[in-house]
Scaffold this active site. Structure first.
Site, PDB file in Angstrom:
ATOM      1  N   TRP A 102      36.132  54.416  37.783  1.00  0.00           N
ATOM      2  CA  TRP A 102      35.493  53.654  36.709  1.00  0.00           C
ATOM      3  C   TRP A 102      34.817  54.532  35.674  1.00  0.00           C
ATOM      4  O   TRP A 102      34.828  54.223  34.484  1.00  0.00           O
ATOM      5  CB  TRP A 102      34.532  52.605  37.270  1.00  0.00           C
ATOM      6  N   ASP A 172      26.795  52.113  34.200  1.00  0.00           N
ATOM      7  CA  ASP A 172      27.654  50.978  34.547  1.00  0.00           C
ATOM      8  C   ASP A 172      27.305  50.543  35.976  1.00  0.00           C
ATOM      9  O   ASP A 172      27.792  51.109  36.939  1.00  0.00           O
ATOM     10  CB  ASP A 172      29.123  51.388  34.448  1.00  0.00           C
ATOM     11  N   LYS A 196      30.546  40.883  40.872  1.00  0.00           N
ATOM     12  CA  LYS A 196      30.341  41.535  42.169  1.00  0.00           C
ATOM     13  C   LYS A 196      29.033  41.082  42.808  1.00  0.00           C
ATOM     14  O   LYS A 196      29.045  40.583  43.917  1.00  0.00           O
ATOM     15  CB  LYS A 196      30.393  43.047  42.006  1.00  0.00           C
TER      16      LYS A 196
END
Ligand code: PLP
Length: 361
Positions: A102, A172, A196
């Site tokens: 990511w 993030d 999530k």
């Protein structure tokens, strides 16, 4: 009912209490005589709800007053680009720390808008170790430093917040937000897709230091501009009202269950349970991440013989353990242990792993 333990990485399991409350309120929300999905986002009732949700989140995460909270759309992926457009002037540099899939993607997507500098890079370890802070090459002239506190695919998590001096730290937090107390003041900006640890997909949370909103000078449409979203209280255009509402129910659920410190303790215990089972399997199961960097949220693990993978997954499903297949980039297994996964689910997984090993060891 056949609802069971869901280890999906995202969209992920939501707290059952939240789903049940949403079910109860689905046809008629409060005294709206309609569903929360069917009323104006600019109406008094919904505006009051969003104020309540923001206040709940601010209390939960102790968000200082000089930070703006935004509820946007487009996922973390849109933020990869928007944060560069908003926090950096054209031609300015930004530092990126690469610790897995990511953070790599965040750097790649920012590249059209800012001069991306690799401040640190753990690729050589195949992303099984974190780049030691002492080796980071930080540039004091950078617009910001970006990192990914929890790498959802590689299963790495920073054990503490990196010290980066006065350059704003941008994080993030998609896969670990609200899993433990959050020291917001250490960051310039925190962002997270909701799917999530917060609620359904289609909602993105931003917590951004107010002074940074003035940085965006390049010409861009108002929908790209953080300051514009802040002025309009995340209602520049029609927001994801149902997702916002569900996030609000989740914030109340977290508070009811002891807040972020309680979440941290629960999450620590769940992760310890699973890693102990992996490490105690005599090599039947394996997690390649260096111990200090192991994620509490996403635990990739591999069977000693990949030929057993399909049988493991089929048996797990039969035992009521869903979505354990690893990300296609890594193969193997991955168990995601977000806030909504109770200890009981992890205990069931560990019991199945041990039984499977007895049958195939
Ligand atoms: C899931 C995830 C993303 C992608 O989020 P989208 O909402 O699909 O854009 C980005 N970063 C991290 C750390 C993630 O876990």
């Amino acid at each position: 009912m056949s609802r069971t333990w869901n280890f999906a990485a995202g969209p992920a399991a939501m707290p059952e209490e939240v789903l049940l409350q949403a079910q109860t309120e689905l046809l008629e929300w409060r005294d709206a005589r309609a569903s929360v999905m069917e009323i104006s986002h600019r109406g008094k009732a919904f505006m009051a709800l969003t104020a309540e949700i923001e206040a709940d989140l601010r209390a939960l995460a102790a968000i200082p007053a000089h930070y703006k909270v935004l509820f946007l759309q487009g996922g973390a992926t849109l933020q990869f680009a928007l944060l560069a457009m908003n926090l950096a002037a054209p031609g300015q540099r930004a530092d990126y720390v690469l610790s897995g899939h990511w953070s790599e993607k965040a750097a790649r997507e920012a590249a059209p808008y800012v001069e991306v500098q690799m401040a640190a890079d753990a690729r050589a370890s195949n992303y099984t170790a974190l780049p030691p802070r002492a080796d980071w090459q930080l540039d004091a002239q950078s617009a910001y430093v970006h990192y990914t506190p929890n790498e959802t695919i590689h299963g790495l998590e920073f054990p503490d917040i990196p010290e980066v001096g006065s350059v704003p730290l941008v994080a993030d937090f998609s896969s670990s937000i609200l899993s433990a107390p959050l020291d917001v003041a250490r960051y310039g900006m925190i962002y997270a897709g909701a799917q999530k640890n917060i609620g359904p997909s289609g909602l993105t949370l931003l917590i951004v230091r107010e002074d940074l909103l003035a940085r965006a000078t390049r010409p861009m449409a108002s929908i790209f501009r953080y300051a514009e979203h802040a002025v309009h209280e995340s209602m520049l255009n029609t927001p994801n009202t149902f997702g916002w509402y569900l996030a609000g129910l989740t914030f109340k659920w977290i508070a009811r269950h002891g807040g972020l410190a309680a979440m941290a303790a629960r999450n620590r215990r769940k992760a310890d349970t699973l890693y102990a089972a992996i490490d105690g399997s005599g090599g039947f199961y394996r997690n390649p991440v260096e111990p200090r960097a192991r994620s509490r949220m996403n635990v990739p693990f591999f069977l000693h013989d990949a030929a057993l993978d399909a049988r493991f997954l089929a048996g797990a499903e039969q035992a009521g353990l869903l979505a354990l297949k690893g990300h296609r980039a890594l193969g193997g297994m991955r168990a995601s242990l977000y806030n909504a996964m109770p200890q009981q689910g992890v205990d069931a997984l560990v019991a199945f792993m041990s039984e499977f090993q007895r049958g195939h060891g």
